[in-house]
Design an enzyme around this catalytic site. Structure first.
Site, PDB file in Angstrom:
ATOM      1  N   ILE A 185     -12.215  -4.496  -1.364  1.00 15.07           N
ATOM      2  CA  ILE A 185     -13.210  -4.914  -2.340  1.00 15.07           C
ATOM      3  C   ILE A 185     -12.517  -4.970  -3.697  1.00 15.07           C
ATOM      4  CG2 ILE A 185     -15.375  -4.285  -3.504  1.00 15.07           C
ATOM      5  CD1 ILE A 185     -16.217  -2.822  -0.985  1.00 15.07           C
ATOM      6  N   TYR A 228       0.829  -1.210   0.000  1.00 13.15           N
ATOM      7  CA  TYR A 228       0.000   0.000   0.000  1.00 13.15           C
ATOM      8  C   TYR A 228       0.864   1.262   0.000  1.00 13.15           C
ATOM      9  CZ  TYR A 228      -4.627   2.073   0.546  1.00 13.15           C
ATOM     10  OH  TYR A 228      -5.812   2.749   0.329  1.00 13.15           O
ATOM     11  N   LYS A 264      -3.924   8.374   2.237  1.00 11.76           N
ATOM     12  CA  LYS A 264      -5.157   8.156   2.996  1.00 11.76           C
ATOM     13  C   LYS A 264      -5.068   8.772   4.393  1.00 11.76           C
ATOM     14  CE  LYS A 264      -7.552   5.825  -0.046  1.00 11.76           C
ATOM     15  NZ  LYS A 264      -8.736   6.437  -0.707  1.00 11.76           N
TER      16      LYS A 264
END
Length: 258
Positions: free
Chosen positions: A194, A158, A165
């Site tokens: 997802i 990430y 974020k």
């Protein structure tokens, strides 16, 4: 009862039927909101047609191109909102981007250009769009963005997006403090992993999903519809006392330790 009848909602970030933004747009529509859609333009117009065909059942009254790295397009988007609707009640921010190479490997190797672009698209765009929406939310409003657990904890593959974020979540708080005097609420949704076009750039996304299914209290991950329901709630009068918060919609995964 959740009712958004008469509310004007601008939704950004729909790329295809897997997009979380698509799930949100559907639930806002189901609650009675008047839907506007932005799409990322390309030279051949492929994205415009793809998104237009997808959102047709929502009968959007506004459909405009908006590349958040293009100041002119942002200005044109909100001029179109003012011209078509006069006021804006809901803004949904579902935009994020990082070069795939900057999501893996050693974080200290991230390039200046990659770092800057990730924060510009994924974080600053939220601040910029909120600022543009502010004068149009004359009767108050709700602004919602999408974040992820990688903004508060280290998540493999990430990297720079975690920094983006983290900045996004802090932006939620600062914007909430600023806009609250105008009865504009600002919140984030931290969704579980997802399978989307964006998440496909994250290495091992399927392994992440399977891990959540094994560890989360509900023993599953979440759906676009569930995130959409949470967004519709945050945009409704049922959430009139909620602002500056990050709501976890992740089947409970974030509460787990070892």
């Amino acid at each position: 009862m959740l009712d958004l009848t008469g509310k004007n909602a601008l939704v950004t970030g729909i790329a295809n039927h897997r997009s979380i933004a698509w799930g949100i747009a559907q639930q806002l529509h189901n609650a009675g909101a008047n839907i506007g859609i932005t799409y990322l333009p390309d030279e051949r117009g492929k994205m415009e047609k793809k998104v237009a065909d997808l959102v047709e059942p929502l009968n959007p009254t506004l459909f405009v191109p908006c590349d958040v790295q293009n100041e002119t397009q942002i200005q044109s988007t909100f001029e179109a909102v003012k011209s078509q609707w006069e006021k804006l009640d809901i803004l949904i921010h579902c935009l994020a981007f990082a070069n795939k190479d900057d999501l893996s490997g050693n974080f200290s190797n991230v390039s200046r250009q990659g770092f800057t672009q990730a924060l510009e698209v994924s974080t600053y765009s939220f601040v910029q769009l909120a600022g543009a929406a502010k004068p149009l939310m004359t009767e108050g409003g709700s602004i919602v963005t999408l974040t992820y657990l990688g903004g508060v904890r280290v998540v493999p593959n990430y990297n720079v997006m975690g920094i983006a974020k983290a900045g996004l979540e802090m932006s939620v708080r600062y914007l909430a403090a600023e806009l609250g005097t105008q009865n504009i609420r600002v919140n984030g949704i931290s969704a579980g992993p997802i399978r989307t076009l964006a998440s496909s750039a994250v290495g091992g996304i399927l392994d992440m999903i399977h891990h959540v299914e094994e560890i989360a209290p509900l023993r599953r991950t979440v759906t676009q519809t569930e995130v959409g329901n949470a967004a519709a709630f945050l945009c409704s009068d049922l959430a009139s006392g909620i602002t500056g918060q990050v709501l976890y919609v992740d089947a409970g995964y974030a509460i787990m330790g070892m």
